[in-house]
Design an enzyme around this catalytic site. Sequence first.
Site, PDB file in Angstrom:
ATOM      1  N   ASP A   1       8.959  30.681  44.500  1.00 54.39           N
ATOM      2  CA  ASP A   1       9.310  29.751  45.576  1.00 54.39           C
ATOM      3  C   ASP A   1       8.883  30.285  46.932  1.00 54.39           C
ATOM      4  O   ASP A   1       9.478  31.237  47.443  1.00 54.39           O
ATOM      5  CB  ASP A   1      10.818  29.497  45.559  1.00 54.39           C
ATOM      6  CG  ASP A   1      11.233  28.376  46.504  1.00 54.39           C
ATOM      7  OD1 ASP A   1      10.345  27.671  47.024  1.00 54.39           O
ATOM      8  OD2 ASP A   1      12.437  28.200  46.726  1.00 54.39           O
TER       9      ASP A   1
ATOM     10  N   ASP B   1       3.830  24.205  50.507  1.00 57.92           N
ATOM     11  CA  ASP B   1       4.885  24.536  49.551  1.00 57.92           C
ATOM     12  C   ASP B   1       4.329  24.628  48.142  1.00 57.92           C
ATOM     13  O   ASP B   1       3.569  23.757  47.703  1.00 57.92           O
ATOM     14  CB  ASP B   1       5.983  23.474  49.618  1.00 57.92           C
ATOM     15  CG  ASP B   1       7.146  23.776  48.695  1.00 57.92           C
ATOM     16  OD1 ASP B   1       7.621  24.930  48.702  1.00 57.92           O
ATOM     17  OD2 ASP B   1       7.569  22.874  47.957  1.00 57.92           O
TER      18      ASP B   1
END
Length: 421
Positions: free
Chosen positions: A91, A303
Amino acid sequence: MSKFPMTKAGASGFTIDLIHRDSPQSPSYDSSLMPWQRSINALRRSFNRLNRFTIDYSTQSANADIISVSGNFLVKFSIGTPPVPILAVFDTGSDLIWTQCLPCRKCFKENNPIFVPIKSSTYKNLDCNSASCKAFPDATCGKTTKSCAYSVSYGDGSFSSGDLVGETITLGSDTSKTISFPNVAIGCGHENGGVFTSGESGIAGFGSGKVSFISQLGSSGQGKFSYCLVSFLSETSNSSRLHFGTNAVVSGKGVVSTPIVPKSGKTFYYLTLEGISVGNQRFNFYDPSIRPNGSQEGNIIIDSGTTLTLLPSYLYNNLEKAIASSIKLRRVKDPQGLLNLCYFSPKDIQVPDITVHFKGADVKLNTVNTFIRTSDNVLCFAFRPVNDTPIYGDIAQVNFLIGYDLNMKTVSFKPADCSKS
């Protein structure tokens, strides 16, 4: 015991696998699914993940919505001595590294052995006055102990809480040796829940904060990491790759770089998107009648865990209109009801040239970056309008070597065949 000989972390760089949740290398892989059905799973995770980007940070701590379990990629590493293997969600939108630990007050089902702190000779609780405890905004101190604790929750209802501890992390490199890092601050979660699969153990946060994975690698990581994402629909058996240190340097012909825009109290990687071109038509990020001076700095997040690219309505609407006028196929509704611009086509299609204009960096996309199949006969544009935070998603990043340099504060892009990296 580790199956590889132990080595100390060096400054020459190293590389590990990055596993897509829907690829054959993942424990969550379902071989009965058609490729388009795996696409739908990734799309739905993408929408779940949006909760974390819409938190009002003016009323919550910077990492209140610290992790999304809806990420698309997983990394393998081990913690403790002797090393216990875990598979964690990769992440770039969070900082903390955490895994489930015994004893469990509440834990989600996990197929891997859950980490037992008392069996590790390198486990130690962190003091409340330690630098790592002070660096993590969601750290707390117990009333009867001086040990550091943490508690995090996020928009999809998932959560983790436990002790912030110092422990050895071991990575398996592509040289068939392992590389160990002592005294890494991690979360040892005794109460965890949410939308995890049984093959996962926790989270590996690669954000820009002080307790993130990359920040804690010190001189070995050199503040650099890069990845090359293979399409999870690819026929190749090769995994995507995650590089560190000198291995993470993105250089050579075709490299373009854009600044990372730091924002106080936020761990995300913000870039500046100036506009997008379709063929020779260029569209600005903002409506010039509203913002005549161009783009605001740091207006989009890059992201690793969001499948789609999400754009402000003004820019998206212009893109959709330009692409629709260039593709002479029958438009249909998305059978899943998720995407706006779709075509009936059992085969892949030719699309116009689409170029993303970041500040100082023009990135030319390919068909694999712009369209996704949502049924056997339907292809859809893998971009959507959004009223909240714009996001540059991972479909747009496939077959690019993308490097993050936290020291130079840049993100670099280089076209690549990631299945051969």
